[in-house]
Design an enzyme around this catalytic site. Structure first.
Site, PDB file in Angstrom:
ATOM      1  N   GLY A 111      47.347  80.120  92.416  1.00  0.00           N
ATOM      2  CA  GLY A 111      46.846  79.589  91.857  1.00  0.00           C
ATOM      3  C   GLY A 111      47.183  79.318  90.059  1.00  0.00           C
ATOM      4  N   LYS A 148      53.447  64.085 108.229  1.00  0.00           N
ATOM      5  CA  LYS A 148      54.058  63.538 108.865  1.00  0.00           C
ATOM      6  C   LYS A 148      54.678  63.532 110.263  1.00  0.00           C
ATOM      7  CE  LYS A 148      55.747  59.005 107.566  1.00  0.00           C
ATOM      8  NZ  LYS A 148      54.644  58.239 107.000  1.00  0.00           N
ATOM      9  N   ASP A 197      53.273  55.782 110.724  1.00  0.00           N
ATOM     10  CA  ASP A 197      51.188  55.687 110.364  1.00  0.00           C
ATOM     11  C   ASP A 197      50.643  54.774 111.581  1.00  0.00           C
ATOM     12  OD1 ASP A 197      52.813  57.749 109.624  1.00  0.00           O
ATOM     13  OD2 ASP A 197      51.635  57.238 107.205  1.00  0.00           O
ATOM     14  N   HIS A 211      55.300  85.081  97.035  1.00  0.00           N
ATOM     15  CA  HIS A 211      55.378  83.425  97.815  1.00  0.00           C
ATOM     16  C   HIS A 211      56.308  83.179  99.101  1.00  0.00           C
ATOM     17  CE1 HIS A 211      52.412  81.472  95.084  1.00  0.00           C
ATOM     18  NE2 HIS A 211      53.554  82.050  94.387  1.00  0.00           N
ATOM     19  N   CYS A 225      49.568  86.360  95.864  1.00  0.00           N
ATOM     20  CA  CYS A 225      49.821  86.284  94.717  1.00  0.00           C
ATOM     21  C   CYS A 225      48.672  86.431  94.024  1.00  0.00           C
ATOM     22  CB  CYS A 225      50.603  84.507  93.840  1.00  0.00           C
ATOM     23  SG  CYS A 225      51.189  84.712  92.795  1.00  0.00           S
ATOM     24  N   TYR A 226      48.024  84.725  93.575  1.00  0.00           N
ATOM     25  CA  TYR A 226      46.240  85.002  93.333  1.00  0.00           C
ATOM     26  C   TYR A 226      45.762  85.078  94.336  1.00  0.00           C
ATOM     27  CZ  TYR A 226      42.022  83.024  90.427  1.00  0.00           C
ATOM     28  OH  TYR A 226      40.837  83.135  90.395  1.00  0.00           O
ATOM     29  N   GLU A 272      55.794  81.333 101.765  1.00  0.00           N
ATOM     30  CA  GLU A 272      55.472  79.761 102.012  1.00  0.00           C
ATOM     31  C   GLU A 272      56.442  79.054 101.384  1.00  0.00           C
ATOM     32  OE1 GLU A 272      53.119  80.708 100.117  1.00  0.00           O
ATOM     33  OE2 GLU A 272      52.604  79.991  98.419  1.00  0.00           O
TER      34      GLU A 272
HETATM   35  N1  GLN Z   1      47.939  82.915  88.265  1.00  0.00           N
HETATM   36  C1  GLN Z   1      48.622  84.297  88.646  1.00  0.00           C
HETATM   37  C2  GLN Z   1      49.481  85.073  87.672  1.00  0.00           C
HETATM   38  O1  GLN Z   1      49.814  84.405  86.906  1.00  0.00           O
HETATM   39  C3  GLN Z   1      48.427  83.671  89.805  1.00  0.00           C
HETATM   40  C4  GLN Z   1      50.085  83.107  90.096  1.00  0.00           C
HETATM   41  C5  GLN Z   1      50.182  82.339  91.226  1.00  0.00           C
HETATM   42  O2  GLN Z   1      48.986  82.834  92.290  1.00  0.00           O
HETATM   43  N2  GLN Z   1      51.152  82.138  91.109  1.00  0.00           N
HETATM   44  O3  GLN Z   1      49.671  85.749  87.754  1.00  0.00           O
END
Ligand code: GLN
Length: 544
Positions: free
Chosen positions: A69, A400, A249, A190, A96-97, A192
């Site tokens: 986030g 999709k 769809d 990340h 991450c966040y 993903e």
């Molecule tokens: N905002 C948080 C940071 O800068 C998390 C970033 C993120 O989740 N990509 O570390």
């Protein structure tokens, strides 16, 4: 539950029938990818905003992933997860966040980093032994050195109590952490995004090995439970009405409804005069003869073209087409409802079918910021409210690619399932300026030739969307010694994975020349053929 109904009560949604990994969204642009990666592993996953109260959930996930986030967990107005998730006793992975949220929750161990880290990073995995060895499961099958993708400015300042380091990078000494006893994991990178080479393996490790989620989410399994759900929802009398366009769809949704309730589903196709050449005829053939769907085709092309006369503003064109569609659909729905009530075979038309897909749902529920109110997904033109119908959306859990798989398993022809998208206002927005019957004919013919040649060259699947458009004004040409003041056709073909950005397709000269020759020879009134090479951005895929 074989029939998709739990204890004869409300029809069960997939999260009650399939092991589900819950993804809580903190507003990262990648959150939907977490859900997709899980689905690609045949694991059912749903996304909800990070503000979701656990007490309001009437199902229990097998595991939870906290997304990335844009916020800083230590900021006064930062979003935080319902602390109850940590008492649910299911594995949690913070990305991450999400990891920072775990570290913040267990001791406020997050601060601003000295520098932002964005892009590729070299991850060093730290293996454990003895009674801590189980924490290595997250990285099972990965090399000791892995290339990962980072995007953060904050960092963990300390290891929370009872946690151990499972990975480091040059800039992040806490690139991966795990609780020594509980199933709680955090990673700074990340998994993903495709830039993280072994991201899929990691996600699978978490979902399958750690959460013990069943990999049984297949379209074959979905179709049975969905048909049961539709039957339970609609009951054995009520009828359903829905619009079809010939796109994948609406065709899949219609076929599914037909499978569930037979002729109590009524499909309506409105021919607005700005469809592809012979489209209405083809849709009729495929849906009725091929798929057995109860379909009414309304030929309203003259009415649409009449209303479009003299209109060249793209927004006005879109409005006219949208509103007229709603009027005609309503008129048709009334007729069908009246006829249906007279037969006494079935009940009233009570439902409106809509082909909403999961990305629309994600878009409407994704976390937009601490102060943003969550907007509800609005229906096209508000038709169901206007007509006092209840909404049925059998594809609302599907991406999709899942709809396409479902389509194939329902016996929908391959070419239709893999068809390029086509805009609602159709060719009207591929004709710059005023729309006339003559211009529609020119675009339809040129488009047909272009697509035919693309298919013949075996390029259709490589290209995400291709079409012919008509430029404004005319150009001079010479045909058989005669000067011709003719139309200017622009060809457009793009490659894209998500339609948010796109590149023009690179054809061979030979190919373009062949298409140009055929359009010049076969479509009367064309003086020039252009190939449009603008990427998106700055251009959009369509012209208007
Ligand atoms: N905002 C948080 C940071 O800068 C998390 C970033 C993120 O989740 N990509 O570390």
């Amino acid at each position: 539950q074989p029939n998709g109904v739990t204890n004869g009560e409300a029809p069960a949604e997939p999260h009650k029938l399939f092991d589900t990994i819950l993804v809580l969204d903190f507003g990262s642009q990648y959150t939907h990818l977490i859900t997709r990666r899980l689905r690609e592993l045949s694991i059912y996953s749903e996304m909800l905003p990070c503000t979701q109260k656990l007490a309001d959930l009437d199902w229990k996930p097998k595991g939870i992933i906290l997304s990335g986030g844009p916020y800083s967990v230590y900021a006064a107005d930062a979003p935080h997860v319902d602390p109850e998730v940590f008492n649910l006793d299911v594995p949690i992975l913070g990305i991450c966040y999400g990891m920072q949220e775990i570290a913040w929750h267990f001791g406020k161990n997050v601060s601003a980093g000295e520098k932002r880290e964005y892009g590729h990073a070299a991850l060093k995995i730290q293996r454990h032994s003895g009674k801590e060895a189980h924490v290595d499961r997250l990285f099972a099958g990965l090399q000791d050195d892995e290339e990962v993708w980072m995007s953060h400015g904050d960092k963990l300042s300390n290891l929370p109590e009872n946690y151990t380091i499972i990975a480091t990078s040059d800039n992040a000494p806490f690139a991966g952490i795990a609780h020594e006893q509980k199933e709680l994991y955090g990673i700074q990178f990340h998994p993903e995004v495709t830039h993280t080479k072994s991201g899929n393996v990691l996600i699978k490790n978490f979902a399958v090995d750690i959460c013990k989620a069943n990999q049984n989410w297949t379209m074959g399994a979905f179709v049975d439970q969905e048909i049961a759900r539709i039957r339970a929802l609609v009951g054995d009398k009520a009828q359903v009405i829905g619009a079809v366009s010939g796109g994948v769809d609406s065709t899949v949704a219609a076929r599914l409804m037909h499978e569930a309730i037979g002729d109590r589903f009524h499909a309506v196709m409105v021919d607005n005069g700005v469809l592809r050449q012979d489209e209405a005829k083809q849709v009729k053939e495929t849906l009725t003869q091929g798929l057995g769907v109860n379909l009414t085709v309304v030929d309203a092309s003259e009415r649409f073209l009449g209303l479009l006369k003299g209109v060249s503003d793209p927004e006005k064109k879109r409005k006219i087409i949208g509103n007229t569609f709603i009027d005609i659909f309503q008129e048709e729905a009334k007729k069908i409802a009246a006829a249906a009530e007279n037969t006494a075979l079935a009940g009233k038309v009570e439902w409106f079918l809509q082909g909403t897909l999961y990305p629309d749902v994600i878009e409407s529920i994704s976390f937009k910021g601490p102060s943003a109110t969550i907007k509800t997904h609005h229906n096209v033109g508000g038709l169901p409210e206007k007509m006092d119908l209840k909404l049925i959306e059998p594809l609302r859990e599907l991406f999709k690619d899942e709809v396409r798989k479902l389509g194939e398993s329902l016996g929908i022809p391959h070419d239709l399932v893999w068809r390029h998208p086509f805009p609602g206002p159709g060719i009207a927005i591929r004709i710059i300026g005023e729309v006339t019957a003559e211009k529609v004919r020119v675009v339809q013919q040129a488009d047909k030739i272009f697509i035919e040649e693309i298919r013949n060259a075996g390029l259709y699947k490589d290209i995400s969307q291709a079409f012919a458009a008509l430029m404004e004004g005319k150009a001079v040409g010479v045909v058989g010694d005669q000067r011709l003041h003719g139309y200017i056709i622009a060809l457009r073909a793009v490659q894209t994975t998500d339609f948010m950005t796109a590149d023009a397709y690179e054809f061979e000269q030979k190919f373009l020349r062949r298409v140009k020759n055929r359009i010049g020879n076969e479509v009367q009134g064309v003086a020039r053929v252009l190939y449009e090479i603008t990427s998106k951005p700055p251009a959009t895929i369509e012209f208007e």
